[in-house]
Write a protein that holds these residues in place. Sequence first.
Motif, short mmCIF file in Angstrom:
data_model
loop_
_atom_site.label_atom_id
_atom_site.label_comp_id
_atom_site.label_asym_id
_atom_site.label_seq_id
_atom_site.Cartn_x
_atom_site.Cartn_y
_atom_site.Cartn_z
N HIS A 167 0.58 -1.59 0.32
CA HIS A 167 0.14 0.27 -0.31
C HIS A 167 0.49 1.40 0.24
O HIS A 167 0.70 2.23 -0.80
N LEU A 171 0.95 4.05 -2.57
CA LEU A 171 0.52 5.76 -2.32
C LEU A 171 1.52 6.65 -2.85
O LEU A 171 1.65 7.76 -3.47
N GLU A 174 2.03 6.87 -7.05
CA GLU A 174 0.40 8.29 -6.76
C GLU A 174 1.20 9.56 -6.86
O GLU A 174 0.34 9.80 -7.44
N ASN A 175 1.52 9.27 -5.79
CA ASN A 175 1.31 11.60 -5.15
C ASN A 175 3.65 11.19 -5.88
O ASN A 175 4.16 12.66 -5.62
#
Lengths: 317, 114
Positions: A167, A171, A174-175
């Motif tokens: 996860h 994350l 994605e950022n």
Amino acid sequence: MEANESINTRSLEDIASVLDFAKLDRSEIKSETQSVYFSEHLDSESFRLLELDKAVLEAIENGEKVVLRGDKEDCAVLCTDSQTFEVKQGEISNAMLILPNIHFGPELSTNDEPSVRYNEFTFNELLDLVQGSENEINTALHKMQALIIDGYWRVLDFDFLVQVMGHLLQLCDENDWTHSDIDYHKLNEDKVCRFFAEQILKHARKFNLSQFLSTWEKSVPEGMKTSLYQLEGLALIDRDSTPEVISYMTVDTLPEDMDERFNFLFRMKEKWSLADITPYIKDLETDKMDVTAMLTKVARASMSQGIKVYNSRKPLT
Amino acid sequence: MVQIPIKLPGDAGKPQEWAMIELQGTLETRHPVPFSGRFIGDLHFTHKDVPVLIIGHHILYGKLVSLEKPYGILVKDRQADTAHASYTITAIIRKKLLFKNRPKPIIANVPKKL
């Protein structure tokens, strides 16, 4: 009472099914359940319960000297600085369970989610169980990557860590944090790579080294670079076998006694370089004896292909 | 004369406060097995803070009692020399959950006969 239930095994579902069985509705009770267990180290003989009169309790709390006195033929008495009390031995037919960390009704949270609290080991109880100083225990807990959840020391399950790591990386991806220039937003490359190596090695006892290296390289997040030094104390590489192999070996699975430790290591591998053996004996260092001193004591040094290697001084048992 | 000092643990200040569950009778397992580490039961509290303990096939309702005379938990200090025995009060119990009523058996649902 079920025979195979032990600490930690009760889930909210277990509790719910017992409530159901007892026809006790969730709405009638507070959301927090406390599961009570016998201690793993049950020893009712090692302590006594002393009923404390108010004056005695005050005296103890004020640091006064409180002493039990008596000769063989006397009844025992308890003396504070100023008073004397008769001590009687009582027998009680009721069962008395002593609980170090129970919470009474008014202290319970009133959130709506059902939750469970186990009577488990807190740090103080660890102090009772582990023969070590507070600092040593703290260091060991840190090394184990243990953390405190609701006041209890826990070690996260490896598969859970794998999930969390997944996860986390997603994350970051994605950022676009993976390539962040800001230092405190950066993932620790060495730690992440080591974690992925552990994931691969944990389930296989031995691995072809070159195969492992390519699998490992592909497994880590893009942009991260794997390197053998990241595996220090996690895996052992055998360059003498053909093909070269790597196997999972962590220091916490090795014997604690120094002689047994070296015996184990030398049985594993006849000759060790200083760099290879250090992570597996470093934790045995004391003020009086560091890694080199230990090796001088138990091993004989020789040169092999230009590297200094150590083998056991005494025959292995 | 034998003199046995009773001390607080080190300079830790106030002793810890522990609690007690008192049950009428004794706890028994169906088979003779050691109790160590074994699950005893689930403790719940009603919204009026009445403790409810479910042990095996029994449900017990109890009450919170403040002890008029608290209990000190005395642990004998480890000493080779019996002439210098001493005890340490590791904790003090001021409150207990008392379950003095007869436990109510839980009766599993059986189909009613018509």
